[in-house]
Scaffold this motif. Structure first.
Motif, PDB file in Angstrom:
ATOM      1  N   VAL A  65       0.115   2.878  -3.068  1.00 31.60           N
ATOM      2  CA  VAL A  65      -1.235   3.322  -3.206  1.00 31.60           C
ATOM      3  C   VAL A  65      -1.458   4.610  -2.404  1.00 31.60           C
ATOM      4  CG1 VAL A  65      -3.447   2.577  -2.888  1.00 31.60           C
ATOM      5  CG2 VAL A  65      -1.996   0.902  -3.834  1.00 31.60           C
TER       6      VAL A  65
ATOM      7  N   THR B 106      -7.434   1.866  -3.295  1.00 32.28           N
ATOM      8  CA  THR B 106      -7.111   0.863  -4.396  1.00 32.28           C
ATOM      9  C   THR B 106      -8.098   1.151  -5.515  1.00 32.28           C
ATOM     10  OG1 THR B 106      -8.381  -0.924  -3.187  1.00 32.28           O
ATOM     11  CG2 THR B 106      -5.806  -0.779  -2.953  1.00 32.28           C
TER      12      THR B 106
ATOM     13  N   LEU C   5      -2.694  -1.525  -9.935  1.00 30.71           N
ATOM     14  CA  LEU C   5      -3.822  -2.610  -9.568  1.00 30.71           C
ATOM     15  C   LEU C   5      -3.863  -3.488 -10.608  1.00 30.71           C
ATOM     16  CD1 LEU C   5      -4.656  -2.613  -6.568  1.00 30.71           C
ATOM     17  CD2 LEU C   5      -3.633  -0.152  -6.971  1.00 30.71           C
TER      18      LEU C   5
ATOM     19  N   CYS D 283      -9.561  -4.254  -6.647  1.00 29.61           N
ATOM     20  CA  CYS D 283      -9.525  -3.255  -5.842  1.00 29.61           C
ATOM     21  C   CYS D 283     -10.179  -3.647  -4.440  1.00 29.61           C
ATOM     22  CB  CYS D 283      -9.906  -1.829  -6.317  1.00 29.61           C
ATOM     23  SG  CYS D 283     -11.718  -1.872  -6.856  1.00 29.61           S
TER      24      CYS D 283
ATOM     25  N   LEU E  48       0.952  -1.276  -0.011  1.00 34.93           N
ATOM     26  CA  LEU E  48       0.051  -0.067  -0.057  1.00 34.93           C
ATOM     27  C   LEU E  48       0.679   1.439  -0.087  1.00 34.93           C
ATOM     28  CD1 LEU E  48      -2.990  -1.132   2.430  1.00 34.93           C
ATOM     29  CD2 LEU E  48      -2.960  -0.676   0.102  1.00 34.93           C
TER      30      LEU E  48
ATOM     31  N   ASN F 264      -8.239   1.480   2.572  1.00 39.71           N
ATOM     32  CA  ASN F 264      -7.577   0.410   1.382  1.00 39.71           C
ATOM     33  C   ASN F 264      -8.663   0.368   0.008  1.00 39.71           C
ATOM     34  OD1 ASN F 264      -6.589  -1.823   0.061  1.00 39.71           O
ATOM     35  ND2 ASN F 264      -8.227  -2.971   1.280  1.00 39.71           N
TER      36      ASN F 264
END
Length: 306
Positions: free
Chosen positions: A9, A293, A261, A272, A6, A289
């Motif tokens: 991200v 995503t 992703l 996602c 992450l 999250n």
């Protein structure tokens, strides 16, 4: 789980971006002392209404997807009503929906299991169901509450049965209280530290008469009582089958490009949200999250389409 994945991200869509987005659709927020963030309205239906209003120009096709199949330069999506061809497919089906859609494509799946969930115990707490102490809630099936949710997350894949121990109260000198209250019944003395119902459960579990005067509690029973209060042990035998907050497991992150992703195995296939093998504690981490995503997957598709 999934923290390193992450990094990229969250650097591109983090908490501040999320707050800015909700502000832009009319949802104002506030932050608690523990850094958890909530809508000022404290109403999930209010948030839902604003989200749906912001999507008023979108078209939703409500059909059940039965199969996705890669073609030479597109994706075939077969539903319970029709078949379609798409340039891109985003899998956002949550933590325990139709994993067969992916396993049939050979996508590696980390077996899903419950996390942030109540635990079933060998001990019977039905007589004190609803009693809460030190972030632990006793239930008809076992234990729950904020502290137990964290433990269930850390031990999501731990083999059962296993034992847990935690302090119901801080360490203290029980003998001192016994000496100062010689004629008080032990159940009433313990009621000063925990609820009376929990005090009764502890004494009955230790086979000690709750009506016993404090001056008749010998050293052996004193130590047993003190141990129950400061080192309360339970045996976990399972997870409560309903009420889980998040799923541990999902699409193996090794097969996903963290910058886009997109699947490393199939071009035009994106993931996602909770379908990914990512999960964290309570407090909005799992929602962040999903939002982050989702944003990265969408931006990647937009960039590909240009």
């Amino acid at each position: 789980r999934g923290e390193k994945f992450l990094y990229s991200v969250f650097s591109r869509f983090g908490t501040t971006d999320t707050l800015d987005f909700f502000e832009s659709i009319g949802v104002k927020t506030y932050t608690q002392e523990d850094n958890r963030i909530f809508p000022i309205s404290n109403s999930s239906s209010d948030v839902r209404e604003h989200l749906l209003k912001s999507l008023s120009k979108c078209t939703f096709v409500k059909e059940g997807v039965n199969k996705i199949q890669p073609l030479e330069s597109a994706w075939k999506v077969q539903t319970n009503k029709s078949s379609y061809a798409f340039d891109y497919v985003v899998i956002a089906i949550g933590g325990h929906s139709n994993f067969e859609l992916l396993s049939k494509l050979g996508i590696d799946i980390i077996p899903p299991t419950q996390a942030l969930v109540g635990l079933v115990t060998e001990e019977d707490f039905s007589s004190i169901a609803g009693v809460s102490v030190n972030d632990i809630l006793f239930t008809h099936k076992g234990i729950s509450g904020p502290k137990i949710y964290k433990i269930s997350s850390l031990n999501a894949r731990k083999e059962m049965p296993y034992k847990l121990s935690f302090g119901l109260v801080p360490e203290f000198n029980l003998q001192e209280y016994l000496d100062k209250n010689p004629h008080k019944e032990i159940k009433n003395l313990l009621g000063q530290f925990v609820t009376k119902s929990l005090a009764l459960w502890i004494l009955q579990n230790l086979n000690i008469n709750p009506d016993t005067p404090c001056h008749q509690i010998n050293g052996k029973n004193r130590d047993k009582i003190l141990n129950k209060l400061t080192d309360f042990e339970v045996t976990v035998t399972g997870k409560v089958p309903v009420g889980e907050v998040v799923t541990c497991g999902g699409v193996d992150l090794k097969g996903v490009n963290p910058k886009t992703l997109e699947s490393k195995q199939y071009q035009g296939l994106y993931f996602c949200g909770e379908i990914l093998d990512i999960d964290g504690f309570c407090g909005g981490f799992n929602l962040q999250n999903c939002w982050s995503t989702g944003y990265i997957a969408a931006q990647s598709i937009i960039n590909q389409s240009r």
